[in-house]
Enzyme design. Sequence first.
Site, PDB file in Angstrom:
ATOM      1  CG  HIS A 156      -3.542   1.555   7.404  1.00  9.94           C
ATOM      2  ND1 HIS A 156      -4.316   2.529   6.321  1.00  9.94           N
ATOM      3  CD2 HIS A 156      -2.750   2.326   7.506  1.00  9.94           C
ATOM      4  CE1 HIS A 156      -4.047   3.716   6.071  1.00  9.94           C
ATOM      5  NE2 HIS A 156      -2.974   3.706   6.758  1.00  9.94           N
ATOM      6  CB  SER A 157      -6.050   3.884   9.097  1.00  3.91           C
ATOM      7  OG  SER A 157      -6.315   5.599   9.402  1.00  3.91           O
ATOM      8  CG  LEU A 158     -12.241   2.675  10.394  1.00  4.74           C
ATOM      9  CD1 LEU A 158     -12.409   3.555  11.576  1.00  4.74           C
ATOM     10  CD2 LEU A 158     -13.402   3.481   9.083  1.00  4.74           C
ATOM     11  CB  ALA A 218      -5.254   0.571  13.136  1.00  8.42           C
ATOM     12  CG  HIS A 221      -1.748   7.341   7.321  1.00 11.67           C
ATOM     13  ND1 HIS A 221      -1.741   7.159   9.070  1.00 11.67           N
ATOM     14  CD2 HIS A 221      -3.300   8.001   7.802  1.00 11.67           C
ATOM     15  CE1 HIS A 221      -3.142   7.026   8.946  1.00 11.67           C
ATOM     16  NE2 HIS A 221      -4.224   7.063   8.273  1.00 11.67           N
TER      17      HIS A 221
END
Length: 284
Positions: A101-103, A105, A260
């Site tokens: 997720h996010s960072l 990912a 997010h």
Amino acid sequence: MSAEMEEIRLNLGHIELAAHLFGPADGEPVIALHGWLDNANSFARLAPKLPGLRILALDLAGHGHSQHRPAGAGYALWDYAHDVLRVAEQMGWQRFALLGHSLGAIISVVIAGSLPDRITRLALIDGVIPPTSGPQDAAERMGMALQAQLDLGNKQKAVHPSLDQAVTARMRGLVAVSREAAELLAQRGLMPVPGGYTWRSDSRLTLPSPTRLSEAQALSFVKRIACPAKLIVAADGMLARHTGLLEQLPFSYELLPGGHHLHVNDEQGATLVADCFNRFFGIS
């Protein structure tokens, strides 16, 4: 969280990391990587909804119950990638999937593009490549980062008088989350100090990066991915407006309602994400 979750620690030699372990011992191995300033509880709603997977949800270095990097060290993407590969060695996983997720990912894409033979599947939530910049900004960015590093020693972490105030502050952070998500992240992210509570995360995580990849460099990792990949884009998240980037991806993406942190904000969001990834992993 699931009663089947196990808390473990992994000594990598250069650092010790904490993690949650979900699923059957013979399940498909998956390393789950959370976002910036989050922790392994980011996957507390999602992981139990992905049956048949052996999911190791890490606290990345400097986050949650994992150790901080030693004095003088930083938190570059390649350092996180190295940590993940060392974790895979500890687990005896030569090949494994990544759920990020996010960072997390972004780290997953860096690993899958750098060592494509190691990664079996790539499941991404609202993140693909890091922020990019052109070469003309290099000197200014380096100066800004060096000065911020010098100034950090004079700053004190915020202390919240109560748990509720700390949770409220997290809800209103740079990326807003629901109260339920903030409470989950606080369970693993807060520690008591004189005067109240503060976040465990390393203050150096808030420092600006001294260098950034160009867009072409960042996309080179995406282009080398050899495994099946699936990206979930949150309709109210950070990627939905970057249609130009999404059109360049060599793999599919699915737009889901939510922000997010849709996979942890509420049960509905976690279920939507789980349904998508269960189809992707071939779980009935």
